[in-house]
Scaffold this motif. Structure first.
Motif, PDB file in Angstrom:
ATOM      1  N   VAL A   1     -69.601 -64.778  43.578  1.00 17.16           N
ATOM      2  CA  VAL A   1     -70.459 -63.741  44.138  1.00 17.16           C
ATOM      3  C   VAL A   1     -71.385 -63.198  43.047  1.00 17.16           C
ATOM      4  O   VAL A   1     -71.088 -63.276  41.851  1.00 17.16           O
ATOM      5  N   GLU A   2     -72.526 -62.654  43.468  1.00 15.83           N
ATOM      6  CA  GLU A   2     -73.542 -62.230  42.502  1.00 15.83           C
ATOM      7  C   GLU A   2     -73.005 -61.203  41.521  1.00 15.83           C
ATOM      8  O   GLU A   2     -73.276 -61.267  40.316  1.00 15.83           O
ATOM      9  N   THR A   3     -72.235 -60.206  42.017  1.00 17.47           N
ATOM     10  CA  THR A   3     -71.739 -59.171  41.110  1.00 17.47           C
ATOM     11  C   THR A   3     -70.790 -59.740  40.062  1.00 17.47           C
ATOM     12  O   THR A   3     -70.735 -59.243  38.939  1.00 17.47           O
ATOM     13  N   SER A   4     -70.065 -60.798  40.407  1.00 19.83           N
ATOM     14  CA  SER A   4     -69.202 -61.441  39.413  1.00 19.83           C
ATOM     15  C   SER A   4     -70.029 -62.184  38.372  1.00 19.83           C
ATOM     16  O   SER A   4     -69.712 -62.180  37.181  1.00 19.83           O
ATOM     17  N   ARG A   5     -71.118 -62.818  38.817  1.00 18.27           N
ATOM     18  CA  ARG A   5     -71.997 -63.484  37.846  1.00 18.27           C
ATOM     19  C   ARG A   5     -72.664 -62.454  36.934  1.00 18.27           C
ATOM     20  O   ARG A   5     -72.892 -62.703  35.748  1.00 18.27           O
ATOM     21  N   GLU A   6     -72.951 -61.268  37.482  1.00 17.36           N
ATOM     22  CA  GLU A   6     -73.470 -60.184  36.647  1.00 17.36           C
ATOM     23  C   GLU A   6     -72.427 -59.759  35.617  1.00 17.36           C
ATOM     24  O   GLU A   6     -72.754 -59.512  34.442  1.00 17.36           O
ATOM     25  N   ALA A   7     -71.161 -59.682  36.039  1.00 17.24           N
ATOM     26  CA  ALA A   7     -70.092 -59.291  35.121  1.00 17.24           C
ATOM     27  C   ALA A   7     -69.924 -60.312  34.003  1.00 17.24           C
ATOM     28  O   ALA A   7     -69.692 -59.953  32.839  1.00 17.24           O
ATOM     29  N   VAL A   8     -70.061 -61.589  34.337  1.00 15.19           N
ATOM     30  CA  VAL A   8     -69.965 -62.626  33.306  1.00 15.19           C
ATOM     31  C   VAL A   8     -71.133 -62.507  32.324  1.00 15.19           C
ATOM     32  O   VAL A   8     -70.967 -62.664  31.109  1.00 15.19           O
ATOM     33  N   THR A   9     -72.316 -62.215  32.843  1.00 17.60           N
ATOM     34  CA  THR A   9     -73.477 -62.000  31.971  1.00 17.60           C
ATOM     35  C   THR A   9     -73.235 -60.814  31.042  1.00 17.60           C
ATOM     36  O   THR A   9     -73.533 -60.876  29.844  1.00 17.60           O
ATOM     37  N   PHE A  10     -72.691 -59.726  31.581  1.00 16.99           N
ATOM     38  CA  PHE A  10     -72.350 -58.543  30.784  1.00 16.99           C
ATOM     39  C   PHE A  10     -71.336 -58.924  29.707  1.00 16.99           C
ATOM     40  O   PHE A  10     -71.469 -58.518  28.536  1.00 16.99           O
ATOM     41  N   ALA A  11     -70.330 -59.706  30.077  1.00 18.84           N
ATOM     42  CA  ALA A  11     -69.308 -60.137  29.118  1.00 18.84           C
ATOM     43  C   ALA A  11     -69.913 -60.984  28.006  1.00 18.84           C
ATOM     44  O   ALA A  11     -69.535 -60.852  26.832  1.00 18.84           O
ATOM     45  N   ARG A  12     -70.854 -61.827  28.376  1.00 22.83           N
ATOM     46  CA  ARG A  12     -71.496 -62.680  27.365  1.00 22.83           C
ATOM     47  C   ARG A  12     -72.293 -61.842  26.374  1.00 22.83           C
ATOM     48  O   ARG A  12     -72.276 -62.107  25.164  1.00 22.83           O
ATOM     49  N   ASP A  13     -72.982 -60.800  26.872  1.00 21.96           N
ATOM     50  CA  ASP A  13     -73.721 -59.901  25.974  1.00 21.96           C
ATOM     51  C   ASP A  13     -72.763 -59.189  25.028  1.00 21.96           C
ATOM     52  O   ASP A  13     -73.042 -59.031  23.834  1.00 21.96           O
ATOM     53  N   LEU A  14     -71.632 -58.745  25.574  1.00 20.75           N
ATOM     54  CA  LEU A  14     -70.622 -58.075  24.749  1.00 20.75           C
ATOM     55  C   LEU A  14     -70.041 -59.032  23.721  1.00 20.75           C
ATOM     56  O   LEU A  14     -69.836 -58.672  22.560  1.00 20.75           O
ATOM     57  N   ALA A  15     -69.789 -60.269  24.136  1.00 17.94           N
ATOM     58  CA  ALA A  15     -69.232 -61.271  23.228  1.00 17.94           C
ATOM     59  C   ALA A  15     -70.177 -61.555  22.069  1.00 17.94           C
ATOM     60  O   ALA A  15     -69.746 -61.743  20.926  1.00 17.94           O
ATOM     61  N   ALA A  16     -71.481 -61.582  22.356  1.00 15.66           N
ATOM     62  CA  ALA A  16     -72.466 -61.858  21.301  1.00 15.66           C
ATOM     63  C   ALA A  16     -72.450 -60.760  20.249  1.00 15.66           C
ATOM     64  O   ALA A  16     -72.509 -61.033  19.043  1.00 15.66           O
ATOM     65  N   VAL A  17     -72.364 -59.504  20.690  1.00 14.10           N
ATOM     66  CA  VAL A  17     -72.308 -58.387  19.749  1.00 14.10           C
ATOM     67  C   VAL A  17     -71.010 -58.416  18.963  1.00 14.10           C
ATOM     68  O   VAL A  17     -70.950 -58.016  17.794  1.00 14.10           O
TER      69      VAL A  17
ATOM     70  N   VAL B   1     -65.791 -66.434  26.148  1.00 11.22           N
ATOM     71  CA  VAL B   1     -65.628 -65.785  27.445  1.00 11.22           C
ATOM     72  C   VAL B   1     -64.926 -66.762  28.379  1.00 11.22           C
ATOM     73  O   VAL B   1     -65.404 -67.876  28.596  1.00 11.22           O
ATOM     74  N   ASP B   2     -63.772 -66.351  28.902  1.00 14.80           N
ATOM     75  CA  ASP B   2     -63.042 -67.120  29.909  1.00 14.80           C
ATOM     76  C   ASP B   2     -63.094 -66.347  31.218  1.00 14.80           C
ATOM     77  O   ASP B   2     -63.270 -65.121  31.230  1.00 14.80           O
ATOM     78  N   VAL B   3     -62.921 -67.058  32.334  1.00 14.73           N
ATOM     79  CA  VAL B   3     -62.872 -66.385  33.630  1.00 14.73           C
ATOM     80  C   VAL B   3     -61.611 -66.793  34.374  1.00 14.73           C
ATOM     81  O   VAL B   3     -61.027 -67.855  34.132  1.00 14.73           O
TER      82      VAL B   3
ATOM     83  N   MET C   1     -62.027 -57.661  32.280  1.00 17.11           N
ATOM     84  CA  MET C   1     -63.050 -56.979  33.066  1.00 17.11           C
ATOM     85  C   MET C   1     -63.306 -57.701  34.381  1.00 17.11           C
ATOM     86  O   MET C   1     -62.852 -58.839  34.599  1.00 17.11           O
ATOM     87  N   ALA C   2     -64.019 -57.026  35.262  1.00 21.28           N
ATOM     88  CA  ALA C   2     -64.369 -57.577  36.572  1.00 21.28           C
ATOM     89  C   ALA C   2     -65.582 -56.826  37.093  1.00 21.28           C
ATOM     90  O   ALA C   2     -66.011 -55.823  36.516  1.00 21.28           O
ATOM     91  N   ALA C   3     -66.133 -57.309  38.179  1.00 21.13           N
ATOM     92  CA  ALA C   3     -67.209 -56.580  38.849  1.00 21.13           C
ATOM     93  C   ALA C   3     -66.621 -55.342  39.527  1.00 21.13           C
ATOM     94  O   ALA C   3     -65.477 -55.358  39.978  1.00 21.13           O
ATOM     95  N   GLY C   4     -67.424 -54.284  39.620  1.00 23.52           N
ATOM     96  CA  GLY C   4     -66.957 -53.045  40.217  1.00 23.52           C
ATOM     97  C   GLY C   4     -67.004 -53.062  41.736  1.00 23.52           C
ATOM     98  O   GLY C   4     -67.528 -52.137  42.362  1.00 23.52           O
ATOM     99  N   THR C   5     -66.438 -54.082  42.339  1.00 25.46           N
ATOM    100  CA  THR C   5     -66.320 -54.195  43.790  1.00 25.46           C
ATOM    101  C   THR C   5     -65.004 -53.559  44.226  1.00 25.46           C
ATOM    102  O   THR C   5     -64.149 -53.242  43.388  1.00 25.46           O
ATOM    103  N   PRO C   6     -64.795 -53.366  45.528  1.00 19.17           N
ATOM    104  CA  PRO C   6     -63.490 -52.848  45.957  1.00 19.17           C
ATOM    105  C   PRO C   6     -62.324 -53.670  45.429  1.00 19.17           C
ATOM    106  O   PRO C   6     -61.326 -53.115  44.955  1.00 19.17           O
ATOM    107  N   ARG C   7     -62.438 -54.989  45.476  1.00 21.58           N
ATOM    108  CA  ARG C   7     -61.347 -55.818  44.960  1.00 21.58           C
ATOM    109  C   ARG C   7     -61.263 -55.760  43.447  1.00 21.58           C
ATOM    110  O   ARG C   7     -60.174 -55.675  42.877  1.00 21.58           O
ATOM    111  N   GLY C   8     -62.403 -55.804  42.788  1.00 20.09           N
ATOM    112  CA  GLY C   8     -62.389 -55.752  41.332  1.00 20.09           C
ATOM    113  C   GLY C   8     -61.761 -54.474  40.816  1.00 20.09           C
ATOM    114  O   GLY C   8     -60.930 -54.496  39.898  1.00 20.09           O
TER     115      GLY C   8
END
Length: 326
Positions: free
Chosen positions: A15-31, A37-39, A94-101
């Motif tokens: 889902v899009e919000t999960s792909r956003e979360a992975v992108t966020f994780a990648r930015d954090l990993a770079a810093v 990053v594993d999922v 971490m996860a996307a801020g969805t109800p399930r996440g």
């Protein structure tokens, strides 16, 4: 290592919000010095999905399988996530801020006896690790320090745009069969109902959203708004009061208890802009408000505003669009 829970749509994609979360994780990993990053995802392993996640820079895809994962259970998903985390030694979960996440990571935080931050929009220093998150329906930003390890948090929808990595990851697919206790299955999904076709998904991915509030007047007051939606090839989004009055179905609701949207253009018509509604539309790139009240919160926050009755303004806009298109 950073571990991200990825939700999979009924069609089989992340889902899009999960792909956003992975992108966020990648930015954090770079810093953080380029940590991997594993999922983690639930369900049968899928090479095509693993390939998509690899394009987002993911090193390894852990697929949770077994009878315990045939239906959703927040505690069972958390048990699997914790087991993978303990073997991998991740310092961030971490996860996307969805109800399930949010539900799953709340279980994870409780099992690991660490705090959890929900609806994070950005991160700050790494030592100590700080995040900024949305509170009070998105009206307030709060800085929170996550000193415990692992750091556990969810990412607010549309905090960052989903974007593939410049350098793809390996996307190695690993099948996991974690041990799940019977107690973890006490609360679980026992049945589902298929939604009406092309509903909230169209709203959350639309480039243009036309909003409607109490100013529509009645259930019969949406004809001009729906025409504008059609002319702009957009979607209709409504405020909570509209669904509470039964004028429109709940899947069209935008806000804290509805959908969060991030269109290129949002046109709220007759919507005052309560905090709960703003929480769902604040990520819009531009907002054109139509309202009779020049002091309405939505008007004061909008990029542009037209002060007038939507039943006069919207038909005029529709007529001008039709005229320009010949």
């Amino acid at each position: 290592m950073i571990l991200v829970l990825v939700e999979v749509s009924p069609a089989g994609g992340a889902v899009e919000t999960s792909r956003e979360a992975v992108t966020f994780a990648r930015d954090l990993a770079a810093v953080g010095g380029g940590v991997p990053v594993d999922v983690v995802l639930v369900g049968a392993p899928d090479d095509a999905l693993a390939g998509v996640l690899a394009s987002y820079g993911v090193r390894r895809v852990h697929a949770l399988t077994g009878p315990a994962y045939d239906s959703f259970s927040g505690a069972a998903w958390a048990a699997g996530l914790v087991e993978v985390r303990e073997r991998a030694g991740s310092v961030v979960v971490m996860a996307a801020g969805t109800p399930r996440g949010n539900e799953v990571l709340a279980h994870v935080a409780a099992r690991l006896a660490v705090p959890m931050a929900a609806n994070v929009v950005s991160f700050g220093g790494l030592s100590p690790f700080t995040v900024t998150r949305q509170v009070v329906g998105g009206a307030v930003l709060e800085e929170m320090r996550l000193a415990e390890r692992p750091a556990v948090f969810t990412v607010a929808g549309h905090a960052v745009p989903a974007a593939p990595a410049d350098v793809p990851g390996a996307g190695e697919l690993v099948v996991e069969t974690p041990t799940v206790a019977e107690a973890d299955l006490v609360a679980r999904v026992v049945s589902t109902e298929e939604p009406e076709p092309d509903l909230s998904g169209a709203l959350t991915s639309a480039r243009v959203v036309v909003g409607a509030g109490r100013g529509a007047g009645s259930a019969d007051g949406f004809d001009d708004l729906l025409e504008l939606v059609e002319l702009l090839d957009g979607s209709l989004g409504v405020s909570r009061v509209v669904t509470s009055l039964g004028w429109r179905p709940h899947h069209e609701q935008v806000g804290q208890t509805g959908s969060r949207i991030a269109p290129e253009l949002y046109i709220p018509c007759g919507i005052s802009g309560a905090i709960q509604h703003w929480a769902g539309c604040s990520s819009a790139k531009a907002i054109l408000a139509i309202n009779t009240d020049p002091d309405a919160p939505m008007v004061t926050r909008a990029t542009h505003a037209v002060i007038g009755d939507l039943h006069e303004v919207v038909p005029a806009v529709n007529a001008e669009i039709r005229r320009r298109r010949g």
